[in-house]
Each structure stands twice: as C-alpha cells, then as structure tokens.
Scaffold this motif. Structure first.
Motif, mmCIF file in Angstrom:
data_model
loop_
_atom_site.group_PDB
_atom_site.id
_atom_site.type_symbol
_atom_site.label_atom_id
_atom_site.label_comp_id
_atom_site.label_asym_id
_atom_site.label_seq_id
_atom_site.Cartn_x
_atom_site.Cartn_y
_atom_site.Cartn_z
ATOM 1 N N ILE A 37 -32.255 5.036 77.111
ATOM 2 C CA ILE A 37 -32.250 5.935 75.954
ATOM 3 C C ILE A 37 -30.809 6.275 75.591
ATOM 4 O O ILE A 37 -29.907 6.202 76.429
ATOM 5 C CB ILE A 37 -33.052 7.226 76.218
ATOM 6 N N THR A 38 -30.608 6.635 74.342
ATOM 7 C CA THR A 38 -29.271 6.990 73.865
ATOM 8 C C THR A 38 -29.154 8.497 73.717
ATOM 9 O O THR A 38 -30.126 9.189 73.399
ATOM 10 C CB THR A 38 -28.993 6.321 72.513
ATOM 11 N N MET A 39 -27.955 9.013 73.959
ATOM 12 C CA MET A 39 -27.709 10.446 73.856
ATOM 13 C C MET A 39 -26.342 10.690 73.246
ATOM 14 O O MET A 39 -25.380 9.989 73.555
ATOM 15 C CB MET A 39 -27.778 11.103 75.244
ATOM 16 N N TRP A 40 -26.259 11.709 72.390
ATOM 17 C CA TRP A 40 -24.983 12.154 71.839
ATOM 18 C C TRP A 40 -24.703 13.576 72.313
ATOM 19 O O TRP A 40 -25.613 14.396 72.454
ATOM 20 C CB TRP A 40 -25.015 12.173 70.315
ATOM 21 N N THR A 41 -23.428 13.856 72.544
ATOM 22 C CA THR A 41 -22.996 15.209 72.833
ATOM 23 C C THR A 41 -21.612 15.405 72.239
ATOM 24 O O THR A 41 -20.890 14.442 71.976
ATOM 25 C CB THR A 41 -22.978 15.486 74.347
ATOM 26 N N ARG A 42 -21.231 16.648 72.034
ATOM 27 C CA ARG A 42 -19.893 16.923 71.496
ATOM 28 C C ARG A 42 -18.894 17.043 72.643
ATOM 29 O O ARG A 42 -19.254 17.342 73.789
ATOM 30 C CB ARG A 42 -19.908 18.185 70.638
ATOM 31 N N SER A 49 -22.209 17.192 80.386
ATOM 32 C CA SER A 49 -23.120 16.126 79.978
ATOM 33 C C SER A 49 -22.921 14.888 80.835
ATOM 34 O O SER A 49 -23.891 14.246 81.271
ATOM 35 C CB SER A 49 -22.915 15.787 78.501
ATOM 36 N N GLU A 50 -21.668 14.548 81.083
ATOM 37 C CA GLU A 50 -21.381 13.354 81.887
ATOM 38 C C GLU A 50 -21.885 13.514 83.312
ATOM 39 O O GLU A 50 -22.408 12.554 83.899
ATOM 40 C CB GLU A 50 -19.884 13.063 81.876
ATOM 41 N N ARG A 51 -21.754 14.701 83.877
ATOM 42 C CA ARG A 51 -22.230 14.917 85.242
ATOM 43 C C ARG A 51 -23.745 14.770 85.313
ATOM 44 O O ARG A 51 -24.284 14.163 86.246
ATOM 45 C CB ARG A 51 -21.801 16.298 85.747
ATOM 46 N N LEU A 52 -24.449 15.341 84.339
ATOM 47 C CA LEU A 52 -25.910 15.240 84.340
ATOM 48 C C LEU A 52 -26.374 13.800 84.153
ATOM 49 O O LEU A 52 -27.265 13.329 84.864
ATOM 50 C CB LEU A 52 -26.483 16.119 83.217
ATOM 51 N N THR A 67 -22.900 8.987 74.443
ATOM 52 C CA THR A 67 -21.770 8.882 73.517
ATOM 53 C C THR A 67 -21.207 10.273 73.281
ATOM 54 O O THR A 67 -21.948 11.201 72.934
ATOM 55 C CB THR A 67 -22.213 8.280 72.171
ATOM 56 N N VAL A 68 -19.917 10.430 73.508
ATOM 57 C CA VAL A 68 -19.239 11.709 73.299
ATOM 58 C C VAL A 68 -18.486 11.646 71.975
ATOM 59 O O VAL A 68 -17.691 10.723 71.748
ATOM 60 C CB VAL A 68 -18.266 12.024 74.447
ATOM 61 N N ILE A 69 -18.729 12.615 71.111
ATOM 62 C CA ILE A 69 -18.139 12.643 69.771
ATOM 63 C C ILE A 69 -17.209 13.851 69.665
ATOM 64 O O ILE A 69 -17.551 14.934 70.140
ATOM 65 C CB ILE A 69 -19.258 12.730 68.709
ATOM 66 N N PRO A 70 -16.013 13.690 69.067
ATOM 67 C CA PRO A 70 -15.110 14.836 68.889
ATOM 68 C C PRO A 70 -15.839 16.025 68.271
ATOM 69 O O PRO A 70 -16.622 15.855 67.316
ATOM 70 C CB PRO A 70 -14.024 14.282 67.956
ATOM 71 N N THR A 71 -15.611 17.194 68.817
ATOM 72 C CA THR A 71 -16.361 18.383 68.417
ATOM 73 C C THR A 71 -16.286 18.647 66.911
ATOM 74 O O THR A 71 -17.301 18.936 66.270
ATOM 75 C CB THR A 71 -15.851 19.606 69.200
ATOM 76 N N THR A 143 -26.165 23.427 78.058
ATOM 77 C CA THR A 143 -25.039 24.071 78.751
ATOM 78 C C THR A 143 -24.945 25.509 78.265
ATOM 79 O O THR A 143 -25.354 25.832 77.153
ATOM 80 C CB THR A 143 -23.708 23.356 78.463
ATOM 81 N N LEU A 144 -24.397 26.371 79.107
ATOM 82 C CA LEU A 144 -24.244 27.771 78.753
ATOM 83 C C LEU A 144 -22.799 28.212 78.923
ATOM 84 O O LEU A 144 -22.128 27.811 79.875
ATOM 85 C CB LEU A 144 -25.143 28.661 79.625
ATOM 86 N N ASP A 145 -22.329 29.012 77.976
ATOM 87 C CA ASP A 145 -21.002 29.604 78.058
ATOM 88 C C ASP A 145 -21.127 31.053 77.621
ATOM 89 O O ASP A 145 -21.657 31.334 76.545
ATOM 90 C CB ASP A 145 -20.012 28.847 77.156
ATOM 91 N N LEU A 146 -20.691 31.970 78.458
ATOM 92 C CA LEU A 146 -20.844 33.395 78.199
ATOM 93 C C LEU A 146 -19.496 34.061 77.965
ATOM 94 O O LEU A 146 -18.471 33.612 78.480
ATOM 95 C CB LEU A 146 -21.528 34.072 79.397
ATOM 96 N N SER A 147 -19.511 35.124 77.202
ATOM 97 C CA SER A 147 -18.296 35.925 77.029
ATOM 98 C C SER A 147 -18.317 37.091 78.014
ATOM 99 O O SER A 147 -19.315 37.808 78.119
ATOM 100 C CB SER A 147 -18.208 36.453 75.591
ATOM 101 N N VAL A 148 -17.233 37.250 78.746
ATOM 102 C CA VAL A 148 -17.106 38.318 79.743
ATOM 103 C C VAL A 148 -15.677 38.866 79.700
ATOM 104 O O VAL A 148 -14.800 38.278 79.072
ATOM 105 C CB VAL A 148 -17.417 37.823 81.176
ATOM 106 N N TRP A 149 -15.455 39.972 80.368
ATOM 107 C CA TRP A 149 -14.101 40.513 80.509
ATOM 108 C C TRP A 149 -13.482 40.030 81.818
ATOM 109 O O TRP A 149 -14.109 40.125 82.888
ATOM 110 C CB TRP A 149 -14.138 42.037 80.521
ATOM 111 N N PHE A 150 -12.295 39.483 81.734
ATOM 112 C CA PHE A 150 -11.483 39.156 82.912
ATOM 113 C C PHE A 150 -10.381 40.203 83.019
ATOM 114 O O PHE A 150 -9.801 40.590 81.997
ATOM 115 C CB PHE A 150 -10.793 37.797 82.767
ATOM 116 N N TRP A 151 -10.061 40.635 84.238
ATOM 117 C CA TRP A 151 -8.852 41.435 84.404
ATOM 118 C C TRP A 151 -8.019 40.866 85.545
ATOM 119 O O TRP A 151 -8.539 40.295 86.495
ATOM 120 C CB TRP A 151 -9.171 42.921 84.606
#
Length: 420
Positions: A37-42, A49-52, A67-71, A143-151
């Motif tokens: 099967i074929t798959m596209w990701t940004r 994506s590559e690891r999975l 296939t990875v396409i420029p975001t 995939t998940l990306d969250l916003s948090v505070w870093f100090w």
C-alpha cells in the motif's frame, strides 16, 4: 499542529469531491497477504511516520511504501491528487485540516472498523472528534504534539526562584518571567520569556490553551463564530502585552514569524515559555528543564492537541490492507515500543503511563494532557488562523502590540472568514 510561519491560505475548497461522503467500508485485498500500500505524510511528522512504517514492514507480509512531502507543499499535493483521483491508499494530515478533507469526501468511512477496536474509547479524543463528520468516523490519531510550559531550572535558581516550582497560573508565569528578566537580563542575552508575535499558528498553539484552561472557548462548536473578543481571550492578550511592554519577552518577539520561535530556549536564553512537547527529547542533555501544563490567568490547565491524523483514501482499492496497517499503528506494540520508546506522545490515553514514560515524570505529565486538551474545529481554519494575511494574525498583533480597541472589529472579520 506545530505552528509554522508563512503558511499560505490553502485552497482546500478547490478539492474535488471523490466518493460521496468518503465512500464506504468496502472489502478489498485480504488483511495481510503481501499487499503493498502507498502512504503520504508531511515532512513535519517524517520521523514518527518512518519509524512506524519500518516496524510494520519488518513484522508483516504487507508492505507500506511511504512518501514524505515538504510540509508547505502538502495541502496543494493533496488537492491535486484528489482532483485527479490519484490519492495514495493512506494519507496523514495536520489534524486541524482533517474536517475539511472529510467534508470533501477524501477519506473512507471507517466507523465500523474503529468501533470494533477494544480501545476505541481511549483514542486521543481531540483527533477522533475532528475526524468525525455527521456521526461517522474517518481517521485515527497518527502523531500528537502538545503545547506546554517549559522553564529553565538553572536560570530560576540564579534568579532566586525555586527551580522545582514552575507556574501554576498565567499570572505566576508572568511574575516568574519578569523575575528572571530583572535579575539576569542586564546583559541582553537572557530574557524572561518569548513567543512568536508575527505567527498566527504560534498564537493559537500557545495562547488558546490559557483560554480553555479558564473554562472558555475561542470559537463556537461549529467553528463559524469567533469569540476572540471576549474577556477570556483579551485577558490573556493583556498579560503578554504587558510582558512585551516591559521588555521581558526580548526584542525580536514582535517580528518572530515562526521558524525560530522554539530556538532560543534550548540555548539557555529564556526563563519560561510555551513550547511544543515534541522538543523535550531534543533539548541539551545538561539542561535542567521543568514542564508544566499551560494555565489560565487564575489557574486550570489545558493544551493545544496538535499533530496529525491518518485515514484511508476514499479511492483506495486496498482498504483491508490499509486498515491492517492503520489499526496496527494504534496497537499496544506500536504505541509503546515505537512511539513511547522514542519519547513521542501515545495516541491512546490508556497508555499515557507506560514503561518508557515512567522513566520521566515530565513525559507522564505531557501524556496525561492528551485527555485534557483541545483541538479547535473549523472548516476554514487555515485561511482564517494560519494565513499570515488572514484576520486572526491582525487581531492578535493589535491586541499585543498595537491598538487593542480594534479587537472587536477584527473579531468580526474572523467570523466573516469562518463563514465564507
């Protein structure tokens, strides 16, 4: 959604509808009988994506050709492929754009397949919500990306703050940032905080969670009416406006368009700031970093749940093989041994505390925020909030740097854009 500057208004409405309502859950190739099967990701989610794909290909007869396409080129490529009915079997997309894709019929209806998963109720709720249309489900979290505070604990210690106590309210955030700046910022190298002041995506990713933490919203549930002129939002703007006016944010915050907004904290130059959760693993090993949920002016906690969702294209002739791959990506094996092992946020809330995250309480905290965070729904999100020429960025910049009296007028322009 990890914010990027310069994201042009995407011509999503030009997408050609393929297979009304996204097609049906038809059966095609057997689940695991050496089908490719074929798959596209940004590019923004290339590593995950590559690891999975690598792990799946190593353990299955089926194979996934990625296939990875420029975001910045991804949305136009999807639009062109949809128009030509040449979409891949599987494609991922920034979760914020998924409602538009489902409304255009680009994804296959996989409601029954998702319902059969034993952990269906544990899948990242914000991603599932944005992949649902008229009660039917079309995508899984990818995939998940969250916003948090870093100090920076070292800077806190030098400034006389308790390095183990980060902010629990936006007001404390401002106080701690101000202390760091006043105590350590005389040479101009260290600043209390930083944000992307000329980046629409940066504002939504880092400011909106403070509104949600206060129990308020930035839009109505349909994503057609803006509430960004309400007190919950304007109170957040005022905190950052005051920080900028006092010079606590550093001199380049007003011009920051996005590409470098996360680059100053790793250099040890910032006391406390909102950051993407995905950057924790790339921080300098020697840097002592605290992580806290983003709070409202007086408390609460929330996060912008960004990242990507993934689904089967409505024109795929390999739906069963594609589902075999997609369902595997949210299995215990993939979520723990591929995602969590590499410090990525699991797509399932029941795996927030796993054998890898347990090694770092900060990761456990970030994982737990998936169930508490939000992802806003709007069909015209990109044109309204990400486009550097769009109405949201004008409103945010007036609220923080310019004439706050224009907010109500500009909020009406946001609503107009959402309803076009």
């Amino acid at each position: 959604m990890q914010p990027r500057a310069g994201m042009a208004a995407i011509a999503l409405l030009a997408l050609t509808t393929v297979a009304a309502c996204g097609g049906s859950e038809r059966t095609a190739a057997p689940a695991d009988e050496a089908t490719t099967i074929t798959m596209w990701t940004r590019a923004a989610t290339q590593a995950q994506s590559e690891r999975l794909v690598k792990a799946y290909n190593a353990s299955h007869k089926n194979q996934v050709k990625l296939t990875v396409i420029p975001t910045d080129n991804y949305q136009p490529r999807i639009a062109a492929a949809a128009g030509a009915k040449q979409l891949p079997d599987v494609f991922a997309a920034d979760v914020i754009f998924v409602p538009n894709y489902t409304s255009q019929g680009l994804y296959l209806d996989i409601s029954d397949r998702i319902a059969a998963l034993p952990y269906k109720d544990k899948l990242a709720p914000s991603h599932i919500r944005l992949g649902t249309l008229d009660g039917r489900s079309y995508t899984l979290p990818h995939t998940l990306d969250l916003s948090v505070w870093f100090w920076n604990k070292d800077l806190y210690e030098k400034a006389g703050l308790d390095p183990e106590k980060g902010p629990t309210t936006l007001k404390e955030f401002a106080e701690q940032a101000t202390t760091v700046d006043e105590k350590l910022g005389k040479d101009g190298k260290v600043h209390g905080t930083f944000f992307g002041g000329n980046c629409g995506g940066c504002y939504v990713f880092t400011f909106w969670p403070s509104v949600w933490a206060s129990g308020a919203q930035v839009m109505d549930a349909e994503g057609t009416t803006s509430l960004n002129d309400q007190a919950a939002m304007t109170d957040v703007f005022k905190v950052y406006r005051d920080l900028y006016a006092k010079g606590v944010t550093g001199p380049t915050a007003k011009e920051e368009q996005g590409p470098t907004w996360t680059g100053f904290f790793p250099k040890g130059e910032i006391g406390v700031m909102p950051m993407p959760s995905t950057t924790l693993g790339s921080m300098p090993k020697e840097m002592r970093i605290g992580v806290a949920p983003i709070a409202g002016p007086d408390g609460g906690e929330s996060t912008f749940v960004g990242g990507d969702s993934v689904g089967i294209s409505s024109t795929s002739e390999n739906a069963d093989a594609a589902w075999d791959f997609l369902s595997w990506t949210v299995s215990d094996e993939a979520q723990v041994e591929v995602m969590a092992k590499n410090k990525d946020i699991p797509a399932r809330t029941d795996l927030a505390d796993n054998k890898y995250s347990a090694q770092d309480p900060r990761v456990v905290l970030m994982n737990s925020m998936v169930a508490k965070g939000q992802t806003p729904y709007a069909l015209r999100f990109g044109q309204t909030f990400n486009d550097p020429q769009g109405p949201w960025l004008r409103l945010a910049r007036e609220a923080v740097f310019g004439d706050a009296g224009k907010v109500a007028q500009l909020n009406a322009e946001i609503t107009k854009s959402l309803q076009q």
